[in-house]
Design a protein around this motif. Structure first.
Motif, PDB file in Angstrom:
ATOM      1  N   ARG A 287       0.812  -1.228   0.000  1.00 21.18           N
ATOM      2  CA  ARG A 287       0.000   0.000   0.000  1.00 21.18           C
ATOM      3  C   ARG A 287       0.841   1.273   0.000  1.00 21.18           C
ATOM      4  O   ARG A 287       0.302   2.360  -0.253  1.00 21.18           O
TER       5      ARG A 287
ATOM      6  N   TRP B 236      -0.072   6.714   1.043  1.00 24.15           N
ATOM      7  CA  TRP B 236      -0.599   5.352   1.031  1.00 24.15           C
ATOM      8  C   TRP B 236      -1.723   5.220   0.021  1.00 24.15           C
ATOM      9  O   TRP B 236      -2.508   6.158  -0.165  1.00 24.15           O
TER      10      TRP B 236
ATOM     11  N   THR C  23      -3.939  -6.627  -3.790  1.00 25.96           N
ATOM     12  CA  THR C  23      -4.729  -5.460  -3.403  1.00 25.96           C
ATOM     13  C   THR C  23      -6.093  -5.558  -4.098  1.00 25.96           C
ATOM     14  O   THR C  23      -6.280  -6.361  -5.010  1.00 25.96           O
TER      15      THR C  23
END
Ligand code: AMP
Ligand code: GLY
Length: 423
Positions: free
Chosen positions: A298, A322, A384
Protein backbone atom coordinates in the motif's frame (compact mmCIF):
# COMPACT_ATOMS: atom_id res chain seq x y z
CA UNK A 1 23.29 4.60 -1.88
CA UNK A 2 24.70 1.19 -0.92
CA UNK A 3 22.31 -0.70 1.30
CA UNK A 4 22.56 -3.96 3.28
CA UNK A 5 19.30 -5.60 4.39
CA UNK A 6 19.42 -8.11 7.25
CA UNK A 7 16.97 -11.02 7.37
CA UNK A 8 15.51 -13.86 5.34
CA UNK A 9 11.73 -13.94 5.78
CA UNK A 10 8.64 -12.71 3.97
CA UNK A 11 8.94 -9.39 5.77
CA UNK A 12 12.42 -8.90 4.36
CA UNK A 13 11.32 -9.93 0.87
CA UNK A 14 8.63 -7.24 1.01
CA UNK A 15 11.17 -4.67 2.27
CA UNK A 16 13.65 -5.70 -0.45
CA UNK A 17 11.01 -5.50 -3.20
CA UNK A 18 10.08 -1.98 -2.09
CA UNK A 19 13.61 -0.73 -1.37
CA UNK A 20 14.84 -1.96 -4.77
CA UNK A 21 12.42 0.44 -6.47
CA UNK A 22 14.15 3.45 -4.90
CA UNK A 23 15.98 5.73 -7.33
CA UNK A 24 18.47 6.36 -4.51
CA UNK A 25 19.62 2.73 -4.50
CA UNK A 26 22.93 2.06 -6.24
CA UNK A 27 24.05 -1.26 -4.72
CA UNK A 28 21.80 -3.57 -2.75
CA UNK A 29 22.95 -6.52 -0.61
CA UNK A 30 21.00 -8.85 1.68
CA UNK A 31 22.22 -11.24 4.36
CA UNK A 32 21.31 -14.04 4.46
CA UNK A 33 18.28 -13.36 2.22
CA UNK A 34 16.18 -15.94 0.37
CA UNK A 35 15.45 -16.79 -3.31
CA UNK A 36 12.74 -14.09 -3.49
CA UNK A 37 15.05 -11.42 -2.07
CA UNK A 38 17.69 -12.56 -4.59
CA UNK A 39 15.49 -11.08 -7.35
CA UNK A 40 16.25 -7.62 -5.92
CA UNK A 41 19.53 -7.79 -3.99
CA UNK A 42 22.84 -9.60 -4.08
CA UNK A 43 22.82 -12.27 -1.34
CA UNK A 44 25.76 -12.39 1.04
CA UNK A 45 26.36 -15.45 3.20
CA UNK A 46 27.15 -13.60 6.42
CA UNK A 47 26.37 -15.01 9.86
CA UNK A 48 24.25 -12.18 11.26
CA UNK A 49 25.06 -13.28 14.83
CA UNK A 50 28.69 -12.47 14.08
CA UNK A 51 28.49 -8.69 14.43
CA UNK A 52 32.20 -8.28 13.71
CA UNK A 53 31.89 -10.09 10.38
CA UNK A 54 28.95 -7.90 9.32
CA UNK A 55 30.81 -4.74 10.38
CA UNK A 56 33.85 -5.85 8.36
CA UNK A 57 31.66 -6.50 5.30
CA UNK A 58 30.13 -3.02 5.61
CA UNK A 59 33.58 -1.42 5.67
CA UNK A 60 34.80 -3.54 2.75
CA UNK A 61 31.80 -2.63 0.55
CA UNK A 62 31.49 0.96 1.84
CA UNK A 63 27.87 0.31 2.84
CA UNK A 64 25.96 3.54 3.55
CA UNK A 65 22.90 2.17 5.30
CA UNK A 66 21.94 -1.06 7.06
CA UNK A 67 18.26 -2.03 7.41
CA UNK A 68 17.55 -4.65 10.06
CA UNK A 69 14.42 -6.79 9.59
CA UNK A 70 14.13 -9.13 12.63
CA UNK A 71 14.22 -8.35 16.35
CA UNK A 72 16.79 -10.88 17.57
CA UNK A 73 19.87 -9.03 16.23
CA UNK A 74 18.53 -5.74 17.59
CA UNK A 75 17.99 -7.15 21.08
CA UNK A 76 21.52 -8.60 20.84
CA UNK A 77 23.09 -5.17 20.15
CA UNK A 78 23.66 -5.47 16.40
CA UNK A 79 22.70 -1.83 15.69
CA UNK A 80 24.94 -0.54 18.50
CA UNK A 81 27.92 -2.45 17.11
CA UNK A 82 27.47 -1.03 13.59
CA UNK A 83 26.81 2.51 14.85
CA UNK A 84 30.07 2.31 16.80
CA UNK A 85 31.75 2.21 13.35
CA UNK A 86 29.82 5.28 12.25
CA UNK A 87 27.34 3.31 10.11
CA UNK A 88 23.76 4.43 9.61
CA UNK A 89 21.34 1.78 10.81
CA UNK A 90 17.57 1.41 10.70
CA UNK A 91 16.70 -0.29 13.98
CA UNK A 92 16.94 0.50 17.70
CA UNK A 93 19.84 0.07 20.12
CA UNK A 94 19.79 -2.97 22.42
CA UNK A 95 18.67 -0.71 25.27
CA UNK A 96 15.70 0.60 23.26
CA UNK A 97 14.92 -2.88 21.87
CA UNK A 98 14.02 -3.92 25.42
CA UNK A 99 10.56 -2.66 24.46
CA UNK A 100 10.24 -6.00 22.69
CA UNK A 101 12.93 -7.95 24.53
CA UNK A 102 11.38 -7.53 27.99
CA UNK A 103 7.65 -7.36 28.59
CA UNK A 104 8.31 -6.21 32.17
CA UNK A 105 10.42 -3.28 30.88
CA UNK A 106 7.57 -2.15 28.62
CA UNK A 107 4.98 -2.48 31.36
CA UNK A 108 7.14 -0.35 33.66
CA UNK A 109 7.42 2.36 30.96
CA UNK A 110 3.62 2.22 30.57
CA UNK A 111 3.12 2.60 34.33
CA UNK A 112 5.59 5.48 34.59
CA UNK A 113 4.15 7.43 31.65
CA UNK A 114 0.46 6.63 32.12
CA UNK A 115 0.15 4.63 28.92
CA UNK A 116 -3.12 2.65 28.84
CA UNK A 117 -2.43 -1.09 29.21
CA UNK A 118 -3.68 -4.00 31.34
CA UNK A 119 -2.86 -3.78 35.08
CA UNK A 120 0.10 -6.03 35.87
CA UNK A 121 2.70 -7.34 38.29
CA UNK A 122 6.18 -8.80 37.64
CA UNK A 123 7.35 -11.96 39.45
CA UNK A 124 10.59 -13.93 39.68
CA UNK A 125 9.17 -16.88 41.61
CA UNK A 126 6.16 -19.17 41.24
CA UNK A 127 4.54 -18.96 44.72
CA UNK A 128 4.10 -15.18 44.61
CA UNK A 129 2.90 -15.26 40.99
CA UNK A 130 0.35 -17.94 41.89
CA UNK A 131 -0.90 -16.04 44.94
CA UNK A 132 -1.47 -12.99 42.73
CA UNK A 133 -3.38 -15.08 40.17
CA UNK A 134 -5.62 -16.57 42.91
CA UNK A 135 -6.28 -13.06 44.22
CA UNK A 136 -7.11 -11.64 40.74
CA UNK A 137 -9.08 -14.59 39.33
CA UNK A 138 -9.57 -15.47 35.63
CA UNK A 139 -9.50 -14.62 32.78
CA UNK A 140 -5.91 -13.50 33.22
CA UNK A 141 -2.79 -13.42 31.04
CA UNK A 142 0.59 -15.01 31.91
CA UNK A 143 3.64 -13.88 29.93
CA UNK A 144 7.26 -15.01 29.94
CA UNK A 145 9.27 -11.79 30.21
CA UNK A 146 11.76 -12.34 27.38
CA UNK A 147 11.74 -13.26 23.68
CA UNK A 148 9.98 -16.62 23.30
CA UNK A 149 9.35 -16.75 19.54
CA UNK A 150 5.72 -15.74 20.05
CA UNK A 151 5.02 -18.71 22.35
CA UNK A 152 5.47 -17.16 25.79
CA UNK A 153 1.92 -15.83 26.27
CA UNK A 154 -0.97 -17.76 27.84
CA UNK A 155 -4.39 -16.12 27.80
CA UNK A 156 -5.85 -18.22 30.63
CA UNK A 157 -9.61 -18.57 30.87
CA UNK A 158 -9.33 -20.36 34.25
CA UNK A 159 -7.17 -19.95 37.35
CA UNK A 160 -5.92 -23.55 36.89
CA UNK A 161 -4.67 -22.80 33.36
CA UNK A 162 -2.89 -19.66 34.59
CA UNK A 163 -1.22 -21.57 37.44
CA UNK A 164 -0.05 -24.20 34.91
CA UNK A 165 1.42 -21.46 32.70
CA UNK A 166 3.38 -20.09 35.67
CA UNK A 167 4.83 -23.57 36.29
CA UNK A 168 5.74 -23.89 32.60
CA UNK A 169 7.63 -20.60 32.69
CA UNK A 170 9.58 -21.27 35.88
CA UNK A 171 10.25 -24.89 34.89
CA UNK A 172 12.08 -23.62 31.80
CA UNK A 173 9.57 -24.11 28.95
CA UNK A 174 10.82 -20.82 27.46
CA UNK A 175 14.42 -21.01 28.66
CA UNK A 176 15.89 -17.80 30.06
CA UNK A 177 12.91 -15.83 28.67
CA UNK A 178 10.75 -17.38 31.43
CA UNK A 179 13.00 -16.56 34.39
CA UNK A 180 10.66 -13.65 35.04
CA UNK A 181 6.92 -13.62 34.51
CA UNK A 182 4.46 -10.78 33.91
CA UNK A 183 0.88 -11.39 35.00
CA UNK A 184 -1.52 -9.06 33.32
CA UNK A 185 -5.23 -8.23 33.31
CA UNK A 186 -7.21 -9.68 30.41
CA UNK A 187 -8.24 -7.02 27.87
CA UNK A 188 -11.44 -7.54 25.93
CA UNK A 189 -11.88 -6.03 22.46
CA UNK A 190 -10.65 -6.19 18.88
CA UNK A 191 -6.93 -6.38 18.17
CA UNK A 192 -5.10 -4.19 15.69
CA UNK A 193 -1.48 -3.51 14.77
CA UNK A 194 -0.24 0.04 14.44
CA UNK A 195 3.06 0.96 12.78
CA UNK A 196 4.93 4.20 13.31
CA UNK A 197 8.48 5.26 12.43
CA UNK A 198 10.47 7.07 15.10
CA UNK A 199 13.84 8.85 15.00
CA UNK A 200 14.29 9.25 18.75
CA UNK A 201 12.14 12.37 19.02
CA UNK A 202 9.80 12.63 16.01
CA UNK A 203 7.19 10.13 14.89
CA UNK A 204 5.73 9.39 11.48
CA UNK A 205 2.59 7.25 11.64
CA UNK A 206 2.61 4.62 8.89
CA UNK A 207 -0.44 2.40 8.65
CA UNK A 208 -2.59 -0.16 10.46
CA UNK A 209 -3.10 -3.87 9.90
CA UNK A 210 -4.78 -6.89 11.37
CA UNK A 211 -3.02 -10.22 11.74
CA UNK A 212 -4.53 -13.71 12.08
CA UNK A 213 -2.47 -15.43 14.77
CA UNK A 214 -4.35 -18.72 15.16
CA UNK A 215 -3.58 -21.59 12.83
CA UNK A 216 -7.20 -22.53 12.17
CA UNK A 217 -10.11 -20.94 10.37
CA UNK A 218 -12.45 -18.83 12.52
CA UNK A 219 -9.40 -17.93 14.68
CA UNK A 220 -9.19 -21.37 16.30
CA UNK A 221 -6.28 -23.63 17.22
CA UNK A 222 -2.83 -22.73 18.43
CA UNK A 223 -1.00 -19.42 18.01
CA UNK A 224 1.43 -19.01 15.11
CA UNK A 225 3.69 -16.21 13.90
CA UNK A 226 0.70 -15.04 11.82
CA UNK A 227 -1.28 -16.82 9.07
CA UNK A 228 -2.33 -13.76 7.10
CA UNK A 229 -2.99 -10.04 7.39
CA UNK A 230 -4.69 -7.11 5.78
CA UNK A 231 -4.28 -3.35 5.86
CA UNK A 232 -5.83 -1.01 6.83
CA UNK A 233 -7.65 -2.32 9.93
CA UNK A 234 -11.13 -0.77 9.89
CA UNK A 235 -11.26 -0.73 13.71
CA UNK A 236 -8.46 1.87 13.56
CA UNK A 237 -10.58 4.87 12.67
CA UNK A 238 -8.89 8.28 12.34
CA UNK A 239 -10.01 9.00 15.93
CA UNK A 240 -8.43 5.78 17.23
CA UNK A 241 -5.20 6.54 15.35
CA UNK A 242 -5.08 10.02 16.86
CA UNK A 243 -5.70 8.64 20.35
CA UNK A 244 -3.04 5.94 19.82
CA UNK A 245 -0.50 8.58 18.85
CA UNK A 246 -1.35 10.87 21.80
CA UNK A 247 -1.98 8.30 24.51
CA UNK A 248 0.49 5.56 23.59
CA UNK A 249 3.18 6.46 21.00
CA UNK A 250 4.07 10.02 22.07
CA UNK A 251 4.43 9.19 25.79
CA UNK A 252 6.57 6.18 24.82
CA UNK A 253 8.89 8.35 22.72
CA UNK A 254 9.24 10.84 25.60
CA UNK A 255 9.62 8.09 28.18
CA UNK A 256 12.31 6.27 26.21
CA UNK A 257 14.26 9.48 25.56
CA UNK A 258 13.98 10.58 29.21
CA UNK A 259 15.13 7.16 30.39
CA UNK A 260 18.24 7.49 28.22
CA UNK A 261 17.11 5.03 25.52
CA UNK A 262 15.86 7.13 22.59
CA UNK A 263 14.04 4.87 20.14
CA UNK A 264 15.05 4.85 16.45
CA UNK A 265 13.26 2.45 14.17
CA UNK A 266 9.70 1.25 13.78
CA UNK A 267 7.22 0.87 16.60
CA UNK A 268 4.90 -2.02 15.99
CA UNK A 269 2.25 -1.53 18.65
CA UNK A 270 -0.04 -4.48 19.30
CA UNK A 271 -3.26 -2.85 20.45
CA UNK A 272 -6.52 -3.98 21.96
CA UNK A 273 -9.34 -1.60 21.09
CA UNK A 274 -11.43 -1.90 24.25
CA UNK A 275 -14.58 -0.06 25.31
CA UNK A 276 -12.25 2.58 26.81
CA UNK A 277 -10.20 3.04 23.62
CA UNK A 278 -6.77 1.82 22.50
CA UNK A 279 -4.73 -0.12 25.07
CA UNK A 280 -1.22 -1.44 24.53
CA UNK A 281 -0.82 -5.23 24.51
CA UNK A 282 2.83 -5.18 23.48
CA UNK A 283 5.49 -3.41 21.50
CA UNK A 284 7.64 -4.96 18.83
CA UNK A 285 10.66 -3.06 17.57
CA UNK A 286 10.50 -4.20 13.93
CA UNK A 287 7.91 -4.55 11.18
CA UNK A 288 5.34 -7.31 11.65
CA UNK A 289 5.53 -10.44 9.56
CA UNK A 290 3.21 -10.77 7.57
CA UNK A 291 1.89 -7.24 8.32
CA UNK A 292 4.89 -5.67 6.57
CA UNK A 293 3.92 -7.38 3.31
CA UNK A 294 0.54 -5.63 3.18
CA UNK A 295 2.02 -2.30 4.29
CA UNK A 296 4.58 -2.39 1.49
CA UNK A 297 1.85 -3.17 -1.08
CA UNK A 298 0.00 0.00 0.00
CA UNK A 299 2.97 2.36 0.40
CA UNK A 300 3.17 4.75 -2.56
CA UNK A 301 6.20 6.72 -1.29
CA UNK A 302 9.81 5.68 -1.67
CA UNK A 303 10.64 3.57 1.41
CA UNK A 304 14.38 4.21 1.46
CA UNK A 305 14.30 7.94 2.38
CA UNK A 306 11.68 7.20 5.08
CA UNK A 307 13.86 4.58 6.79
CA UNK A 308 16.87 6.85 6.35
CA UNK A 309 15.02 9.77 7.98
CA UNK A 310 14.32 7.54 10.99
CA UNK A 311 18.04 6.77 11.24
CA UNK A 312 19.16 10.37 10.68
CA UNK A 313 16.68 12.16 12.98
CA UNK A 314 14.84 14.01 10.22
CA UNK A 315 11.40 12.39 10.37
CA UNK A 316 9.82 15.77 11.13
CA UNK A 317 10.32 16.59 7.44
CA UNK A 318 9.10 13.23 6.11
CA UNK A 319 5.68 12.25 4.79
CA UNK A 320 4.34 8.92 3.58
CA UNK A 321 1.62 8.40 1.01
CA UNK A 322 -0.60 5.35 1.03
CA UNK A 323 -2.96 3.78 -1.43
CA UNK A 324 -6.55 3.75 -0.15
CA UNK A 325 -6.98 0.29 -1.63
CA UNK A 326 -6.69 -2.45 0.99
CA UNK A 327 -4.05 -5.15 0.66
CA UNK A 328 -4.34 -8.70 1.95
CA UNK A 329 -1.79 -11.47 2.32
CA UNK A 330 -2.34 -15.19 2.87
CA UNK A 331 0.44 -17.24 4.44
CA UNK A 332 1.11 -20.67 2.91
CA UNK A 333 2.79 -22.84 5.53
CA UNK A 334 4.27 -26.34 5.57
CA UNK A 335 1.72 -28.96 6.73
CA UNK A 336 2.24 -29.44 10.47
CA UNK A 337 3.24 -25.82 11.21
CA UNK A 338 3.48 -24.46 13.92
CA UNK A 339 4.41 -27.99 15.06
CA UNK A 340 7.01 -30.19 13.34
CA UNK A 341 6.91 -30.22 9.53
CA UNK A 342 8.76 -31.81 6.65
CA UNK A 343 11.58 -29.77 5.13
CA UNK A 344 12.82 -29.48 1.55
CA UNK A 345 9.44 -30.27 -0.04
CA UNK A 346 9.38 -29.16 -3.70
CA UNK A 347 7.52 -26.05 -4.85
CA UNK A 348 6.90 -26.96 -8.48
CA UNK A 349 5.51 -23.70 -9.72
CA UNK A 350 4.76 -20.15 -8.60
CA UNK A 351 2.26 -18.06 -10.56
CA UNK A 352 3.17 -14.84 -12.34
CA UNK A 353 1.67 -12.04 -10.27
CA UNK A 354 0.40 -9.02 -12.19
CA UNK A 355 -0.04 -5.42 -11.06
CA UNK A 356 -1.17 -5.14 -7.42
CA UNK A 357 -0.23 -8.72 -6.58
CA UNK A 358 2.95 -10.41 -5.38
CA UNK A 359 4.07 -13.76 -3.99
CA UNK A 360 6.66 -13.07 -1.29
CA UNK A 361 9.10 -15.79 -0.26
CA UNK A 362 9.25 -16.43 3.48
CA UNK A 363 10.81 -19.86 3.99
CA UNK A 364 12.18 -21.06 0.67
CA UNK A 365 15.61 -22.17 -0.58
CA UNK A 366 17.13 -23.32 -3.82
CA UNK A 367 18.38 -26.92 -3.77
CA UNK A 368 20.18 -28.09 -6.88
CA UNK A 369 18.49 -25.23 -8.71
CA UNK A 370 14.98 -26.27 -7.58
CA UNK A 371 12.79 -24.22 -5.25
CA UNK A 372 12.00 -26.02 -1.99
CA UNK A 373 10.13 -25.12 1.21
CA UNK A 374 12.50 -24.96 4.16
CA UNK A 375 10.53 -22.97 6.73
CA UNK A 376 7.25 -23.22 8.63
CA UNK A 377 5.78 -20.16 6.93
CA UNK A 378 6.88 -20.44 3.31
CA UNK A 379 5.02 -18.09 0.94
CA UNK A 380 2.92 -14.93 1.37
CA UNK A 381 0.43 -14.58 -1.45
CA UNK A 382 -0.51 -10.93 -1.51
CA UNK A 383 -2.99 -8.80 -3.50
CA UNK A 384 -4.73 -5.46 -3.40
CA UNK A 385 -8.35 -4.69 -4.27
CA UNK A 386 -10.93 -1.92 -4.01
CA UNK A 387 -12.30 -3.72 -0.95
CA UNK A 388 -10.84 -6.30 1.43
CA UNK A 389 -13.24 -8.78 -0.17
CA UNK A 390 -11.79 -8.11 -3.63
CA UNK A 391 -8.22 -8.27 -2.34
CA UNK A 392 -9.10 -11.60 -0.70
CA UNK A 393 -10.57 -13.07 -3.92
CA UNK A 394 -7.53 -11.98 -5.91
CA UNK A 395 -5.10 -13.37 -3.33
CA UNK A 396 -6.82 -16.79 -3.18
CA UNK A 397 -7.10 -16.95 -7.00
CA UNK A 398 -3.34 -16.44 -7.18
CA UNK A 399 -2.70 -18.87 -4.32
CA UNK A 400 -4.68 -21.62 -6.06
CA UNK A 401 -2.12 -21.51 -8.88
CA UNK A 402 0.78 -22.31 -6.52
CA UNK A 403 1.94 -25.90 -7.07
CA UNK A 404 3.18 -27.04 -3.70
CA UNK A 405 1.74 -30.26 -2.33
CA UNK A 406 2.97 -29.89 1.24
CA UNK A 407 1.48 -26.39 1.69
CA UNK A 408 -1.65 -25.34 3.55
CA UNK A 409 -3.33 -22.04 4.34
CA UNK A 410 -6.34 -20.57 6.11
CA UNK A 411 -9.16 -19.83 3.66
CA UNK A 412 -10.75 -17.01 5.70
CA UNK A 413 -8.06 -14.31 5.94
CA UNK A 414 -9.77 -10.93 6.24
CA UNK A 415 -13.08 -12.32 7.53
CA UNK A 416 -13.66 -9.60 10.12
CA UNK A 417 -13.26 -6.77 7.62
CA UNK A 418 -15.29 -8.62 5.00
CA UNK A 419 -18.17 -9.10 7.46
CA UNK A 420 -18.06 -5.35 8.08
CA UNK A 421 -18.07 -4.67 4.33
CA UNK A 422 -21.16 -6.85 3.93
CA UNK A 423 -23.01 -5.25 6.86
P1 AMP B 1 1.90 -11.29 22.37
O1 AMP B 1 2.87 -12.42 22.16
O2 AMP B 1 2.21 -10.38 23.51
O3 AMP B 1 1.53 -10.63 21.06
O4 AMP B 1 0.52 -11.98 22.77
C1 AMP B 1 -0.04 -12.94 21.95
C2 AMP B 1 -1.51 -12.75 21.91
O5 AMP B 1 -2.06 -12.94 23.21
C3 AMP B 1 -1.96 -11.34 21.52
O6 AMP B 1 -1.97 -11.14 20.15
C4 AMP B 1 -3.34 -11.31 22.11
O7 AMP B 1 -4.26 -11.99 21.26
C5 AMP B 1 -3.19 -12.11 23.36
N1 AMP B 1 -2.98 -11.22 24.53
C6 AMP B 1 -1.82 -10.76 25.03
N2 AMP B 1 -2.03 -9.97 26.10
C7 AMP B 1 -3.36 -9.93 26.29
C8 AMP B 1 -4.23 -9.28 27.24
N3 AMP B 1 -3.74 -8.53 28.26
N4 AMP B 1 -5.54 -9.48 27.12
C9 AMP B 1 -6.06 -10.24 26.14
N5 AMP B 1 -5.31 -10.88 25.22
C10 AMP B 1 -3.98 -10.73 25.29
N1 GLY C 1 2.70 -11.13 12.90
C1 GLY C 1 3.09 -10.84 14.22
C2 GLY C 1 4.51 -10.52 14.41
O1 GLY C 1 5.24 -10.22 13.47
O2 GLY C 1 4.94 -10.52 15.55
Amino acid sequence: MKVLLIGSGGREHALAWKLAKSPLMTEFYAAPGNPGIAEHARLVSLNVEDHEAVAAFCVQKAIDFVVVGPEAPLVAGFADRLRADGLKVFGPSAAAAQLEGSKGFTKDICARYNIPTGAYQRFNNAPKAKAYIREQGAPIVVKADGLAAGKGVTVAMSVGEALGAVDDCFEGAFGAAGAEVVIEAYLDGEEASFFCLCDGKNALPLATAQDHKRVGEGDTGVNTGGMGAYSPAPVMTPEMIERTMKEIIEPTICGMAESGYPFCGVFFAGLMITAKGPELIEYNVRFGDPECQVLMMRLKSDLLPLLLAAAEGTLDKATAEWSDDPALTVVMASKGYPGPYEKNTPILSLPEAGEGAKVFHAGTSLKDGELVATGGRVLNVTATGRTVGEAQSRAYALLDKVEWENGFCRRDIGWRAIEREKA
